[in-house]
Design a protein around this motif. Structure first.
Motif, mmCIF file in Angstrom:
data_model
loop_
_atom_site.group_PDB
_atom_site.id
_atom_site.type_symbol
_atom_site.label_atom_id
_atom_site.label_comp_id
_atom_site.label_asym_id
_atom_site.label_seq_id
_atom_site.Cartn_x
_atom_site.Cartn_y
_atom_site.Cartn_z
ATOM 1 N N VAL A 1 41.958 36.828 38.690
ATOM 2 C CA VAL A 1 41.624 35.494 39.186
ATOM 3 C C VAL A 1 42.724 35.004 40.117
ATOM 4 C CG1 VAL A 1 40.323 34.909 37.097
ATOM 5 C CG2 VAL A 1 42.732 34.266 37.278
ATOM 6 N N THR A 2 42.325 34.099 41.011
ATOM 7 C CA THR A 2 43.263 33.409 41.888
ATOM 8 C C THR A 2 42.900 31.932 41.855
ATOM 9 O OG1 THR A 2 43.307 35.358 43.322
ATOM 10 C CG2 THR A 2 44.268 33.324 44.200
ATOM 11 N N GLY A 3 43.836 31.070 41.479
ATOM 12 C CA GLY A 3 43.497 29.669 41.259
ATOM 13 C C GLY A 3 44.372 28.693 42.023
ATOM 14 N N ARG B 1 47.907 35.814 42.284
ATOM 15 C CA ARG B 1 46.773 36.436 41.590
ATOM 16 C C ARG B 1 47.221 36.910 40.213
ATOM 17 N NH1 ARG B 1 42.381 40.838 43.330
ATOM 18 N NH2 ARG B 1 42.566 42.310 41.604
ATOM 19 N N ILE B 2 46.339 36.690 39.212
ATOM 20 C CA ILE B 2 46.639 37.093 37.836
ATOM 21 C C ILE B 2 45.603 38.120 37.392
ATOM 22 C CG2 ILE B 2 46.832 36.339 35.443
ATOM 23 C CD1 ILE B 2 49.067 35.227 37.099
ATOM 24 N N GLU B 3 46.080 39.246 36.888
ATOM 25 C CA GLU B 3 45.195 40.264 36.323
ATOM 26 C C GLU B 3 44.864 39.875 34.878
ATOM 27 O OE1 GLU B 3 44.194 42.937 38.133
ATOM 28 O OE2 GLU B 3 45.406 42.258 39.847
ATOM 29 N N LEU B 4 43.589 39.960 34.497
ATOM 30 C CA LEU B 4 43.200 39.633 33.132
ATOM 31 C C LEU B 4 43.576 40.769 32.178
ATOM 32 C CD1 LEU B 4 41.695 37.356 34.603
ATOM 33 C CD2 LEU B 4 39.792 37.715 33.039
ATOM 34 N N SER C 1 44.040 32.033 32.729
ATOM 35 C CA SER C 1 44.654 32.753 33.842
ATOM 36 C C SER C 1 44.481 31.995 35.152
ATOM 37 C CB SER C 1 44.055 34.157 33.952
ATOM 38 O OG SER C 1 44.374 34.933 32.805
ATOM 39 N N LEU C 2 43.351 31.322 35.327
ATOM 40 C CA LEU C 2 43.174 30.479 36.514
ATOM 41 C C LEU C 2 44.225 29.376 36.550
ATOM 42 C CD1 LEU C 2 39.311 29.996 36.924
ATOM 43 C CD2 LEU C 2 40.893 30.777 38.700
ATOM 44 N N LEU C 3 44.449 28.726 35.424
ATOM 45 C CA LEU C 3 45.453 27.670 35.365
ATOM 46 C C LEU C 3 46.855 28.227 35.599
ATOM 47 C CD1 LEU C 3 44.066 25.636 32.331
ATOM 48 C CD2 LEU C 3 43.936 25.021 34.757
ATOM 49 N N ARG C 4 47.116 29.388 35.050
ATOM 50 C CA ARG C 4 48.420 30.022 35.269
ATOM 51 C C ARG C 4 48.579 30.423 36.729
ATOM 52 N NH1 ARG C 4 49.958 35.920 32.878
ATOM 53 N NH2 ARG C 4 51.936 36.181 33.975
ATOM 54 N N SER C 5 47.530 30.950 37.329
ATOM 55 C CA SER C 5 47.577 31.317 38.742
ATOM 56 C C SER C 5 47.866 30.113 39.617
ATOM 57 C CB SER C 5 46.250 31.960 39.149
ATOM 58 O OG SER C 5 46.200 32.190 40.544
ATOM 59 N N ALA C 6 47.215 28.997 39.306
ATOM 60 C CA ALA C 6 47.459 27.777 40.078
ATOM 61 C C ALA C 6 48.909 27.333 39.945
ATOM 62 C CB ALA C 6 46.526 26.673 39.589
#
Length: 367
Positions: free
Chosen positions: A197-199, A340-343, A330-335
């Motif tokens: 994801v990318t947030g 980009r965060i790998e699940l 992960s979206l919140l962490r990416s933001a």
């Protein structure tokens, strides 16, 4: 045919009424017990449910006659109640999210697997004719190879109608964790699991004003981001753009659109069980409504629990709930981190639901 499955409810708040409408007289289940921190509230539910007893939470979790615990507590208590039920050898079906954090959610599934019990989790709205009909069209190749999707949930904020909206604006709240499970679960049913994801997120206002009820006019602090957007990178190559916001007055966007090489599907609100699925095919001149072809017809909350009891494998299962929680956090962490965060989780697409008329699922009993 077997005896009715004995269910104990933990949490007798507002949402329990929606579940009871579905489950109270269903032949597959018996609501055998109810527990709540407010003993009077539990007693009121028991009084209106034949054969049901009100009891303390710990007693219900230890009661050997209860087969499944329906966990309708607040999100902060989801994991502890689920773990208590599992320790008592019980299956668990809970409201979303599976837990307040990923480690707790993993522990719930690991202990359930070790104990040989099943975990199910809302939302079960995705088992209705809306999302399931859209999925059937995608699986039949009607829009060709799915390339992307857009999901939009936009409101001006729950403080306009909720008398005590504080928790929506505290850690664990916000539009993504509140409403995102409906949209992300639907996208996994439609397009499959997410690999990364990318947030991005924003918090444009430091306070909110309660709009109704005894606290009308009171300002409350905003401690979480209230506009969250991002991209889900699906394992099949599709990209889903997701927006959840408490900072929008109105939107004309469809709740979900899925774009393929030869067509676009407009998917109804995933917080509802039904609604029109609309198709715009390549070279067509207008949208056309797709008749319901799959899903539990006229379903309501609790259908996921019934599906867990009567189907070979729960379609509203714990693995998908864990994956959705991973994607949201992960979206919140990416933001927050700007990358980009790998699940770290995945989940198979649940089995599709054939078209099941209401008269059939309302009479279905466990094998």
């Amino acid at each position: 045919m077997g005896e009715p499955h004995r269910v104990g409810i933990v949490g007798a708040g507002w949402i329990s009424g929606a579940y009871l409408q579905t489950l109270r007289e269903h032949p597959a289940v018996t609501i055998a017990a109810v527990a709540d921190l407010d003993a009077e509230r539990a007693a009121a539910v028991a009084a209106g449910t034949p054969g049901c007893r009100a009891m303390p939470v710990d007693d219900l979790l230890r009661d050997d006659s209860i087969e499944t615990v329906l966990n309708l507590t607040i999100p902060a208590a989801h994991a502890s109640v689920a773990l208590g039920a599992i320790a008592g050898g019980k299956h668990v079906y809970g409201e979303k999210p599976l837990a307040a954090d990923l480690d707790s959610a993993r522990t719930v599934l690991e202990r359930a697997a070790a104990a040989g019990v099943t975990v199910g989790c809302a939302p079960d709205t995705v088992l209705g004719t809306g999302v399931q009909t859209a999925r059937a069209e995608i699986d039949a190749g009607v829009i060709g190879r799915p390339m992307s999707a857009v999901a939009v949930m936009a409101t001006p904020g729950h403080e306009r109608w909720h008398h005590h909206p504080d928790f929506y604006y505290r850690p664990g709240g916000g539009p993504l964790l509140d409403m995102g499970p409906y949209y992300l679960t639907a996208l996994i049913h439609l397009l499959g699991p997410v690999v990364a994801v990318t947030g991005a997120a924003a918090r444009p206002r430091p306070t909110r004003v309660i709009g109704s009820g005894p606290r009308a006019g009171e300002q409350i602090p905003v401690e979480v981001d209230t506009h969250v957007t991002g991209i889900l990178h699906h394992a099949n190559g599709a990209l889903s753009t997701v927006t959840t916001s408490f900072d929008a007055v109105r939107t004309t966007a469809a709740p979900i659109e899925v774009h393929g090489e030869t067509g676009t599907l407009a998917v109804p609100d995933p917080n509802m069980f039904a609604g029109d699925v609309r198709l715009f095919e390549l070279d067509a001149t207008d949208w056309r409504v797709v008749p319901p072809s799959s899903g539990y017809a006229d379903a309501s909350r609790g259908i996921g629990l019934l599906d867990m009891i009567t189907a070979a494998a729960p379609r509203a299962g714990g693995a998908v709930a864990l994956h959705v929680l991973d994607a949201m956090l992960s979206l919140l962490r990416s933001a927050d981190e700007g990358r980009r965060i790998e699940l770290t989780t995945t989940a198979d697409r649940p089995a599709p639901v054939p078209l099941i008329p209401a008269a059939d699922w309302r009479q279905r009993t466990p094998a």
